[in-house]
Design a protein around this motif. Structure first.
Motif, short mmCIF file in Angstrom:
data_model
loop_
_atom_site.label_atom_id
_atom_site.label_comp_id
_atom_site.label_asym_id
_atom_site.label_seq_id
_atom_site.Cartn_x
_atom_site.Cartn_y
_atom_site.Cartn_z
N PRO A 1 38.96 28.77 41.47
CA PRO A 1 38.24 27.65 40.87
C PRO A 1 39.17 26.62 40.24
N CYS A 2 38.80 25.35 40.42
CA CYS A 2 39.57 24.26 39.82
C CYS A 2 39.33 24.26 38.31
N PRO A 3 40.40 24.26 37.50
CA PRO A 3 40.20 24.29 36.05
C PRO A 3 39.59 22.98 35.51
N GLN A 4 39.68 21.90 36.32
CA GLN A 4 39.14 20.61 35.84
C GLN A 4 37.64 20.51 36.07
N CYS A 5 37.22 20.71 37.35
CA CYS A 5 35.82 20.46 37.67
C CYS A 5 35.10 21.74 38.12
N LYS A 6 35.79 22.85 38.09
CA LYS A 6 35.22 24.16 38.43
C LYS A 6 34.84 24.33 39.90
N GLN B 1 45.44 22.60 45.14
CA GLN B 1 44.85 21.28 44.92
C GLN B 1 43.35 21.38 45.14
N CYS B 2 42.63 20.69 44.29
CA CYS B 2 41.18 20.69 44.38
C CYS B 2 40.73 19.66 45.41
N SER B 3 39.85 20.06 46.32
CA SER B 3 39.38 19.14 47.35
C SER B 3 38.31 18.19 46.80
N ASP B 4 37.72 18.52 45.68
CA ASP B 4 36.71 17.65 45.10
C ASP B 4 37.29 16.59 44.18
N CYS B 5 37.99 17.04 43.14
CA CYS B 5 38.52 16.03 42.20
C CYS B 5 39.95 15.64 42.52
N LYS B 6 40.53 16.27 43.56
CA LYS B 6 41.88 15.94 44.04
C LYS B 6 43.01 16.31 43.09
ZN ZN Z 1 38.57 19.85 40.73
#
Ligand code: ZN
Length: 164
Positions: free
Chosen positions: A125-130, A150-155
């Protein structure tokens, strides 16, 4: 022996305040690396289990523990390293994992074995946007203990604390 026990408790309290040199939001007890504290006469012996073998932070752990105890009046401190059983991310406290996430590092997921076999963990899980739509960028993040994702949603790129 009552005084001795009291001192041991005090020593645990002191060590609880020592932060991880790499991730200052975590304490050594959050990581679960302090195994035992013993005391005979004025000599204090602290047994620790290194997180990652060869992790350069270990030397710093030892110095920080010694400095903290010296500061509090314990002048004779020795650090013993115990390699068995090996440290595992399972020893990290739940509180420690939450602190990691808030700090922007994705905490180790589940048990050690799977990721060691595959080397790659999916859906970290992305720590920024989960979001769990994340990809491994590099096996090695800012330190060998972490992988870069790298998060594919919030980049946002982020570190993942690898399971061992
Ligand atoms: Zn994210």
């Amino acid at each position: 022996m009552v005084t001795q026990d009291k001192k041991i408790n005090e020593l645990w309290e002191l060590i609880k305040e020592v932060p991880d040199p790499e991730i200052p939001v975590l304490t050594l007890t959050d990581l679960g690396i302090v195994r035992e504290i013993t005391m005979s006469d004025e000599k204090v012996e602290v047994t620790i289990t290194p997180t990652y073998t060869g992790c350069p932070a270990m030397k710093v752990f030892e110095e920080d523990i010694t400095a903290k105890l010296n500061e509090s009046g314990y002048k004779q401190v020795s650090i013993k390293t115990s390699l068995s059983p090996a440290w595992s991310t399972d020893w990290m406290s739940e509180e420690g994992k939450e602190k990691l996430m808030k700090y922007g590092i994705s905490p180790p997921m589940g048990s050690s074995d799977k990721s060691v076999l595959t080397g790659i963990v999916k859906n970290v899980p992305c720590p920024q946007c989960k979001s769990t739509k994340t990809e491994l960028v590099s096996q090695f993040g800012s330190t060998p203990c972490k992988a870069l994702y790298q998060c594919s949603d919030c980049k946002e790129p982020f570190d993942y604390f690898k399971c061992i």
